[in-house]
Design a protein around this motif. Structure first.
Motif, PDB file in Angstrom:
ATOM      1  N   VAL A 159      -3.569  -3.702  -5.721  1.00 23.20           N
ATOM      2  CA  VAL A 159      -2.873  -4.099  -4.434  1.00 23.20           C
ATOM      3  C   VAL A 159      -3.850  -5.050  -3.618  1.00 23.20           C
ATOM      4  O   VAL A 159      -5.127  -4.731  -3.269  1.00 23.20           O
ATOM      5  CB  VAL A 159      -2.575  -3.019  -3.334  1.00 23.20           C
ATOM      6  CG1 VAL A 159      -2.211  -3.274  -2.149  1.00 23.20           C
ATOM      7  CG2 VAL A 159      -1.419  -2.117  -4.100  1.00 23.20           C
ATOM      8  N   THR A 218       0.858  -1.326   0.064  1.00 23.00           N
ATOM      9  CA  THR A 218      -0.126  -0.062  -0.030  1.00 23.00           C
ATOM     10  C   THR A 218       0.711   1.184   0.001  1.00 23.00           C
ATOM     11  O   THR A 218       0.598   2.304  -0.606  1.00 23.00           O
ATOM     12  CB  THR A 218      -0.920   0.104   1.068  1.00 23.00           C
ATOM     13  OG1 THR A 218      -1.903  -1.213   0.997  1.00 23.00           O
ATOM     14  CG2 THR A 218      -1.875   1.338   1.157  1.00 23.00           C
ATOM     15  N   LEU A 260       1.833   1.977  -3.416  1.00 24.77           N
ATOM     16  CA  LEU A 260       0.629   2.504  -4.315  1.00 24.77           C
ATOM     17  C   LEU A 260       0.513   3.968  -3.852  1.00 24.77           C
ATOM     18  O   LEU A 260       0.324   4.847  -4.576  1.00 24.77           O
ATOM     19  CB  LEU A 260      -0.703   1.647  -4.280  1.00 24.77           C
ATOM     20  CG  LEU A 260      -2.096   2.080  -4.625  1.00 24.77           C
ATOM     21  CD1 LEU A 260      -2.828   0.973  -5.070  1.00 24.77           C
ATOM     22  CD2 LEU A 260      -2.790   2.963  -3.684  1.00 24.77           C
ATOM     23  N   ASP A 298      -6.647  -0.304  -4.306  1.00 24.62           N
ATOM     24  CA  ASP A 298      -6.344  -0.524  -3.151  1.00 24.62           C
ATOM     25  C   ASP A 298      -6.983  -1.523  -2.263  1.00 24.62           C
ATOM     26  O   ASP A 298      -7.976  -0.962  -1.518  1.00 24.62           O
ATOM     27  CB  ASP A 298      -5.781   0.733  -2.033  1.00 24.62           C
ATOM     28  CG  ASP A 298      -5.007   0.371  -0.799  1.00 24.62           C
ATOM     29  OD1 ASP A 298      -4.502  -0.890  -0.951  1.00 24.62           O
ATOM     30  OD2 ASP A 298      -4.961   1.274  -0.040  1.00 24.62           O
TER      31      ASP A 298
END
Length: 366
Positions: A195, A48, A51, A163
């Motif tokens: 993700v 994360t 991202l 995400d």
């Protein structure tokens, strides 16, 4: 030198530390134009954070973020041309579905007629045309996530970031939304980073899968290669289920000895579909459980040998319902393997102590 496509994404030597804790370590990742790459890993691996650095919400300690060859490392999030979909839908509860989808266009001062038309097109594309006048509270979780996706796509982003977008949904809806995301991503040709910590999700939706561990990419490849030919022990254990045993260097298949990995032995990682358990009165293993999953049944058997932690070595295979009828708990079985293992580590490979033998239960913990 080839010029990057306008929406090719590159994380170049990206590192990120929060105080004394390093989350990403010299990460290199390129996502080709129109490609969907899933970044897969356990909680805390840095996926994360990677991202958020691409989105512009975090600044890297070192390295660069490039989109289409343009350095965006210092560019604020609202000027990166990136759309995002989060685990939490983040919809405005006081706005209708139509107005939620229009929101990004309104911020960009798109004229009303054009933004209405664009929002309606996105809603139709996401199968939500008839819900335009409803409010988020009047929608199911899956419908709300579709609205969030339509909103992200309405601004025509060069890059789409997702995400953990499906983790709040139930199993059936997860599959439906996953397929919808993939269809739209391919239809629109948007470069996408997805993700997730869910291995099945990662393998099902991606062009390529990047497996992240402790801020480092252990392997990036097409899904079937990540599963069938893992590059490291961690990937073998984290992606799917394996039986992990020690074998002599000359072992090439057939009846499989049940020994723990140890000095002088190669270590093999065998997928359930490559392992056969044959019922035999003198078999050295005993069936301990069956897990019926519909199309297949997972059989777990324990050997007489034990791993480094004193637990009986466990073997896992996947069989049809008909085959499972002959392998009820308590049945003595002998293991055979006829295919090359997913991964084989020579006896002298030198494995870190932290990765000592953990037979067969890698997939069960997730």
């Amino acid at each position: 030198m080839t010029t990057p496509a306008s929406n090719e994404v590159t994380l170049e030597g990206v590192s990120k530390a929060f105080g004394p804790t390093t989350v990403l370590q010299n990460l290199d990742l390129t996502i080709s134009a129109g490609e969907l790459v899933t970044v897969l890993g356990p909680s805390g691996c840095g996926k994360t954070t990677a991202l958020r650095i691409l989105a512009g919400f975090e600044k890297p300690t070192a390295g660069r973020v490039l989109v289409g060859g343009r350095d965006l490392t210092s560019v604020p999030p609202n000027r990166r041309g990136i759309g995002m979909v989060f685990q939490a839908y983040s919809l405005f509860p006081n706005l209708t579905v139509q107005d939620n989808v229009e929101y990004g266009l309104r911020v960009r001062k798109v004229v009303r007629e054009k933004r209405r038309r664009t929002a309606q097109e996105m809603l139709e594309m996401c199968g939500l045309g008839k819900f335009a006048s409803r409010f988020p509270a009047q929608l199911s979780g899956g419908q709300q996530q579709r609205v969030a996706l339509a909103r992200a796509l309405a601004t025509q982003p060069e890059v789409l970031l997702l995400d953990e977008p499906l983790s709040a949904l139930d199993a059936i809806v997860r599959v439906q939304i996953r397929e919808e995301i993939r269809r739209l991503q391919q239809q629109l040709g948007i470069t996408t980073m997805f993700v997730t910590h869910d291995q099945e999700e990662a393998l099902a939706i991606a062009d390529r899968v990047a497996v992240l561990r402790n801020g480092v990419i252990e392997q990036i490849d097409v899904p079937h290669e990540v599963y069938q030919a893992p590059a490291t022990q961690f990937v073998a254990r984290f992606v799917g289920t394996v039986t992990e045993l020690g074998v002599d260097a000359g072992f090439q298949g057939g009846r499989l000895p049940v020994r723990a990995p140890g000095a002088g032995l190669d270590t093999v990682f065998i997928r359930p579909e490559d392992l056969t358990l044959v019922p035999e009165p003198e078999g050295e293993c005993t069936v301990v459980s069956q897990i019926y999953t519909g199309e297949r049944t997972t059989i777990r058997a324990a050997g007489a040998a034990h791993d480094a932690d004193g637990r009986p070595l466990e073997l896992v295979t996947s069989v049809s319902a008909a085959e499972a009828a002959d392998m009820t708990p308590g049945t003595r079985v002998s293991p055979f393997v006829m295919s090359a293992p997913a991964l084989r580590l020579p006896a002298d490979a030198g494995r870190p102590a932290a990765e000592s033998a953990q037979s067969a239960h890698a997939g069960a913990a997730r």
